[in-house]
Scaffold this motif. Structure first.
Motif, PDB file in Angstrom:
ATOM      1  N   ARG A 355       0.847  -1.200   0.000  1.00 10.12           N
ATOM      2  CA  ARG A 355       0.000   0.000   0.000  1.00 10.12           C
ATOM      3  C   ARG A 355       0.878   1.243   0.000  1.00 10.12           C
ATOM      4  O   ARG A 355       1.839   1.330   0.786  1.00 10.12           O
ATOM      5  N   MET A 356       0.533   2.177  -0.850  1.00 10.80           N
ATOM      6  CA  MET A 356       1.307   3.415  -0.945  1.00 10.80           C
ATOM      7  C   MET A 356       0.773   4.433   0.064  1.00 10.80           C
ATOM      8  O   MET A 356      -0.418   4.769   0.051  1.00 10.80           O
ATOM      9  N   VAL A 357       1.694   4.899   0.926  1.00 11.83           N
ATOM     10  CA  VAL A 357       1.318   5.851   1.971  1.00 11.83           C
ATOM     11  C   VAL A 357       2.151   7.117   1.769  1.00 11.83           C
ATOM     12  O   VAL A 357       3.358   7.024   1.537  1.00 11.83           O
ATOM     13  N   ASP A 358       1.500   8.273   1.822  1.00 11.00           N
ATOM     14  CA  ASP A 358       2.238   9.514   1.557  1.00 11.00           C
ATOM     15  C   ASP A 358       2.895  10.061   2.835  1.00 11.00           C
ATOM     16  O   ASP A 358       2.789   9.453   3.907  1.00 11.00           O
ATOM     17  N   ASP A 359       3.557  11.190   2.713  1.00 12.66           N
ATOM     18  CA  ASP A 359       4.333  11.743   3.830  1.00 12.66           C
ATOM     19  C   ASP A 359       3.470  12.121   5.033  1.00 12.66           C
ATOM     20  O   ASP A 359       3.951  12.191   6.167  1.00 12.66           O
ATOM     21  N   ASN A 360       2.174  12.360   4.775  1.00 14.89           N
ATOM     22  CA  ASN A 360       1.273  12.695   5.882  1.00 14.89           C
ATOM     23  C   ASN A 360       0.621  11.474   6.507  1.00 14.89           C
ATOM     24  O   ASN A 360      -0.290  11.606   7.324  1.00 14.89           O
ATOM     25  N   GLY A 361       1.029  10.303   6.072  1.00  9.73           N
ATOM     26  CA  GLY A 361       0.436   9.088   6.611  1.00  9.73           C
ATOM     27  C   GLY A 361      -0.894   8.747   5.979  1.00  9.73           C
ATOM     28  O   GLY A 361      -1.591   7.833   6.430  1.00  9.73           O
ATOM     29  N   MET A 362      -1.264   9.466   4.916  1.00 14.46           N
ATOM     30  CA  MET A 362      -2.526   9.170   4.235  1.00 14.46           C
ATOM     31  C   MET A 362      -2.282   8.162   3.112  1.00 14.46           C
ATOM     32  O   MET A 362      -1.221   8.141   2.485  1.00 14.46           O
ATOM     33  N   PHE A 363      -3.317   7.350   2.844  1.00  9.76           N
ATOM     34  CA  PHE A 363      -3.220   6.424   1.709  1.00  9.76           C
ATOM     35  C   PHE A 363      -3.239   7.242   0.423  1.00  9.76           C
ATOM     36  O   PHE A 363      -4.116   8.087   0.237  1.00  9.76           O
ATOM     37  N   TYR A 364      -2.310   6.925  -0.466  1.00  4.81           N
ATOM     38  CA  TYR A 364      -2.271   7.660  -1.727  1.00  4.81           C
ATOM     39  C   TYR A 364      -3.415   7.232  -2.647  1.00  4.81           C
ATOM     40  O   TYR A 364      -3.878   8.003  -3.495  1.00  4.81           O
ATOM     41  N   GLY A 365      -3.894   5.994  -2.490  1.00  5.15           N
ATOM     42  CA  GLY A 365      -4.961   5.521  -3.377  1.00  5.15           C
ATOM     43  C   GLY A 365      -4.460   4.483  -4.350  1.00  5.15           C
ATOM     44  O   GLY A 365      -4.976   4.369  -5.464  1.00  5.15           O
ATOM     45  N   SER A 394       8.126   7.686  -4.596  1.00  4.01           N
ATOM     46  CA  SER A 394       8.023   8.698  -3.539  1.00  4.01           C
ATOM     47  C   SER A 394       7.179   8.244  -2.344  1.00  4.01           C
ATOM     48  O   SER A 394       7.053   8.980  -1.376  1.00  4.01           O
ATOM     49  N   PHE A 395       6.586   7.053  -2.426  1.00  6.06           N
ATOM     50  CA  PHE A 395       5.714   6.621  -1.339  1.00  6.06           C
ATOM     51  C   PHE A 395       6.371   5.599  -0.418  1.00  6.06           C
ATOM     52  O   PHE A 395       7.234   4.843  -0.842  1.00  6.06           O
ATOM     53  N   LYS A 396       5.885   5.608   0.792  1.00  7.07           N
ATOM     54  CA  LYS A 396       6.229   4.534   1.712  1.00  7.07           C
ATOM     55  C   LYS A 396       5.463   3.289   1.246  1.00  7.07           C
ATOM     56  O   LYS A 396       4.274   3.355   0.947  1.00  7.07           O
ATOM     57  N   HIS A 397       6.147   2.146   1.176  1.00  2.00           N
ATOM     58  CA  HIS A 397       5.512   0.890   0.774  1.00  2.00           C
ATOM     59  C   HIS A 397       5.149   0.096   2.021  1.00  2.00           C
ATOM     60  O   HIS A 397       6.034  -0.336   2.749  1.00  2.00           O
ATOM     61  N   GLU A 398       3.876  -0.123   2.226  1.00  2.00           N
ATOM     62  CA  GLU A 398       3.462  -0.887   3.405  1.00  2.00           C
ATOM     63  C   GLU A 398       2.995  -2.285   2.958  1.00  2.00           C
ATOM     64  O   GLU A 398       1.982  -2.411   2.271  1.00  2.00           O
ATOM     65  N   PRO A 399       3.742  -3.331   3.311  1.00  2.00           N
ATOM     66  CA  PRO A 399       3.314  -4.673   2.899  1.00  2.00           C
ATOM     67  C   PRO A 399       2.041  -5.067   3.647  1.00  2.00           C
ATOM     68  O   PRO A 399       1.933  -4.854   4.858  1.00  2.00           O
ATOM     69  N   LEU A 428      -9.451   3.837   8.364  1.00  2.00           N
ATOM     70  CA  LEU A 428     -10.392   4.664   7.593  1.00  2.00           C
ATOM     71  C   LEU A 428      -9.995   6.131   7.627  1.00  2.00           C
ATOM     72  O   LEU A 428     -10.209   6.865   6.659  1.00  2.00           O
ATOM     73  N   LYS A 429      -9.394   6.552   8.752  1.00  2.00           N
ATOM     74  CA  LYS A 429      -8.924   7.948   8.828  1.00  2.00           C
ATOM     75  C   LYS A 429      -7.818   8.205   7.813  1.00  2.00           C
ATOM     76  O   LYS A 429      -7.649   9.323   7.335  1.00  2.00           O
ATOM     77  N   GLN A 430      -7.038   7.171   7.491  1.00  2.00           N
ATOM     78  CA  GLN A 430      -5.962   7.347   6.507  1.00  2.00           C
ATOM     79  C   GLN A 430      -6.490   7.364   5.071  1.00  2.00           C
ATOM     80  O   GLN A 430      -5.756   7.688   4.146  1.00  2.00           O
ATOM     81  N   LEU A 431      -7.736   6.948   4.890  1.00  2.00           N
ATOM     82  CA  LEU A 431      -8.323   6.895   3.544  1.00  2.00           C
ATOM     83  C   LEU A 431      -9.013   8.225   3.251  1.00  2.00           C
ATOM     84  O   LEU A 431      -9.933   8.625   3.965  1.00  2.00           O
ATOM     85  N   PRO A 432      -8.585   8.927   2.192  1.00  2.00           N
ATOM     86  CA  PRO A 432      -9.216  10.221   1.889  1.00  2.00           C
ATOM     87  C   PRO A 432     -10.731  10.072   1.690  1.00  2.00           C
ATOM     88  O   PRO A 432     -11.213   9.046   1.204  1.00  2.00           O
TER      89      PRO A 432
END
Lengths: 465, 465
Positions: A355-365, A394-399, A428-432
């Motif tokens: 899962r791609m996570v951005d610098d703010n800890g939000m899911f990139y989608g 540019s994203f954090k990769h979360e397995p 769910l908070k991380q999901l825009p």
């Protein structure tokens, strides 16, 4: 009915017999995934894992299962094998409560092919249903915002499926359940006060409220629509609330179960406030779902607590999640199932999902699927549209898939429903929010690593006609 | 999860405590009925009775239920009562498998009010669901005509609710199930051969069919759409069918699970016939329901056996029957629940229901509800429209509610699923076809005896505001 290994489709056992006679040591990797989010939702909530692992740890055929299969004509050496059947495989899974999406592995089973096949049905049966209901619950919570949510669906649930529905509802964000058995076994808060029959059993509604308030002063909620909400139920409730005050008790709430809930709740709120009973909460029930609650909120309904039943526990209108279990690898060689319908082509190989996570800890989608040991994915490709790809550096990769069961035994401690529900809320908070709206939600991207895509296309070409 | 008396809504136990403290010896009569046929059907098939009676005969609270309720704060004298709780009431019921209609009692419970209240949830939970599914199954059978029907829905069923779904499907007319556990416990024929994974586990489809045919020559069905139905699956199936013939075996069928089933089944039939394999049957599956099967039949699809899954076992699109349980009498006095919605006004009194049967043994299309001991009804009145009534003298009056449980014990022997299913078919033959069509079916009339109507109206006036 106890769940034993005979809680399966007969074809699993028929196939098992053929495997047993021809290739008893085959190793298989199966993917569990679904093809569409239910309810036209932009996401789903994965649920049911704990129950599956609990069942697998002790799964066996009972002696009456064996007798039945003997009657069905299965041979004695195979029956002997079934007598000693245990699931001894490995399971890699998404975390229960996580936000998940279609067409990527949610869970992988790696096991002897006979074992993997026999457990298929129960795994689909439990995961499809709980994921459906947790997703529904999560949508209802999205509508209800800070409203309290009660599951009261057992009477219209699909028989004992209601037990699992109450668990999944709690994971998806419900605060409590009417279902005593589920509350007891899964440690979910439970609530429940009175039905119309209670009031009907009295000559006078007022006396029914009085008796109830004396015997059950705590968490006391009066159902006020048995005869007439505003002319009888509410005045009687106010009379008894005042009597309770004199004894030092406080009426918790009144429940509306019919009529126009927006109109009645606003009227009821005003009348209660006029009587200096602003602490008395308003509970509403009657065919609620995420859309009705949204509309009630928009019309300024004054409802503190929503009781939701049928639409929640039956997952209306979809009633099913289309989860499947597809062979991805056999004896270390990749396997594929083709289809005229491109979405139904399966993905070969044992895999990992990032899962791609951005610098703010939000899911990139974007979730990227890769070969199991491939590591981070720099470029994610669209499964079929060759014009589409995405740079992921540019994203954090979360397995997302972790080993939860090894050789048939759990390797991670089991989590409580409360913990899973909290985890789900945090994810769910991380999901825009654009993925959460009801109308045409944004589409979360699922892609393949270049290596996986190339290998899959080679296999497609091999089997193409 | 075992069903114990805690398989209920918490409010039943809360009310029970108040009854226990205020009127422990109250006698109640509750009606079970539903308000609408599901699926816009013109009738429903009543199912689930055997399971309810089985459960009631042994129902009790487990020691962990009692501990849980103790934690919830229930008092010790009441907990003592619950420890010794047994259902000791009477049940009057329609016959399981009968054709039934909305807004008339399907079943009546006559018991101590605490007992009647505690069993409400499980009774609704089991009867609502099985009646829903038996009705769906019956509609699918109406479409499929003499086609053989297989239930293969367990993987998408609502968890363990699938066990009861398979039973109800058999009652509604399904010929067999994939569900091993349900088949074993309820003595339903079971069937199942192979999944795509079986074929995928081989390098070559042909070898998969060969191995299977050797190990399972009886009732052998090949799934032919793993790679390409007409270019790969069918030719391979024909090759192996010919090899089977040389060994004195016969291929039972081929299964289509994707693509256009009308087109593919006709093509497949022609190719099989050309290969002198006219005995090989065609099985079709993939999102079937009563409407798809009707349309396939209309287009001349050549399908002998229909496999139906999700739409059957989840009762899509309705997913629930709206059955309710309403207090009709308390300590020999009639009770009513009012509503702004006229259809939701309950019927007071212990009652009997009579079905009108004409000289040819056909149902006339009217069930008359009367006071329990009133006897035959000469004139049936519309529940609310005072301009409508019906003379019933010329019909045979068939009483529909019979005593099935007395003082908590069954008084009639339990019938097998096969017997119930046969009974259901015979009752459906008595129902004219205009009640069975899918589009705007004829409306079966439900009316009240003049005495019941008059008494009910008196009660309505008493509670009116």
């Amino acid at each position: 009915m106890n769940i034993t290994a005979a809680y399966t489709d007969l074809y699993q056992i028929t196939m098992a017999q053929v495997y047993f006679g021809t290739k008893p040591d085959g190793r298989a990797v199966f993917d569990y995934y679904f093809r569409h989010n239910p309810f036209k939702s932009g996401y789903s909530i994965f649920a049911g894992l704990k129950d599956v692992l609990d069942i697998l740890e002790t799964l066996e055929f009972s002696s009456s299962d064996i007798s039945y299969l003997e009657q069905k004509g299965f041979e004695s050496d195979f029956l002997e094998y079934l007598k000693n059947f245990r699931f001894k495989g490995n399971i890699y899974s998404s975390k229960e409560g996580d936000v998940v999406f279609p067409n990527r592995p949610i869970l992988q089973v790696e096991a002897n092919i006979i074992e993997a096949q026999i457990i298929e049905t129960l795994l689909l049966n439990i995961l499809n249903f709980q994921t459906l209901i947790a997703t529904k619950a999560s949508r209802i919570k999205f509508s209800a915002k800070d409203g309290i949510l009660l599951d009261m669906g057992l009477r219209r649930a699909h028989a004992t499926g209601g037990y699992y529905a109450s668990r999944a509802a709690a994971i998806g964000g419900f605060d409590s359940t009417s279902n005593v058995k589920a509350a007891e076994d899964y440690d979910i808060p439970s609530t429940g006060t009175m039905a119309h029959s209670f009031i009907q059993s009295y000559d006078e509604e007022l006396q029914a409220f009085r008796d109830f308030a004396k015997m059950r002063p705590e968490n006391c909620v009066f159902l006020i629509d048995t005869y007439n909400t505003l002319k009888s139920g509410l005045p009687n409730a106010i009379t008894v609330a005042k009597e309770m005050e004199k004894r030092g008790d406080r009426l918790l709430g009144v429940r509306l179960d019919s009529g126009d809930l927006a109109y009645l709740s606003k009227k009821t709120r005003a009348i209660l406030d006029d009587a200096n009973l602003s602490y008395v909460k308003i509970v509403a029930s009657n065919q609620l779902d995420e859309y009705v609650i949204k509309s009630l909120k928009e019309q300024g309904a004054s409802i503190d607590i929503f009781g939701v039943g049928t639409n929640l526990v039956t997952g209306k209108p979809d009633a099913a999640l289309d989860g499947v279990y597809k062979l991805a690898e056999y004896n270390d060689t990749p396997r594929i199932k083709l289809s005229e319908n491109i979405i139904k082509i399966s993905l070969p190989f044992k895999k990992q999902v990032y899962r791609m996570v951005d610098d703010n800890g939000m899911f990139y989608g974007a979730d990227a699927i890769a070969l199991f040991s491939e590591g981070n994915v720099t470029l994610m490709e669209h499964p079929f549209d060759t014009t589409k790809s995405l740079e992921l550096n540019s994203f954090k990769h979360e397995p997302l898939l972790e080993l939860v069961m090894k050789n048939g035994k759990r390797v991670l401690p089991s989590r409580s429903v409360t913990e899973i529900s909290k985890y789900s809320q945090s994810r769910l908070k991380q999901l825009p929010n654009e993925y959460k709206r009801f109308q045409n939600p944004h589409i979360y991207k699922i892609g393949l690593s270049s290596t996986l895509k190339k290998e899959r296309d080679t296999l497609i070409n091999k089997h193409k006609f």
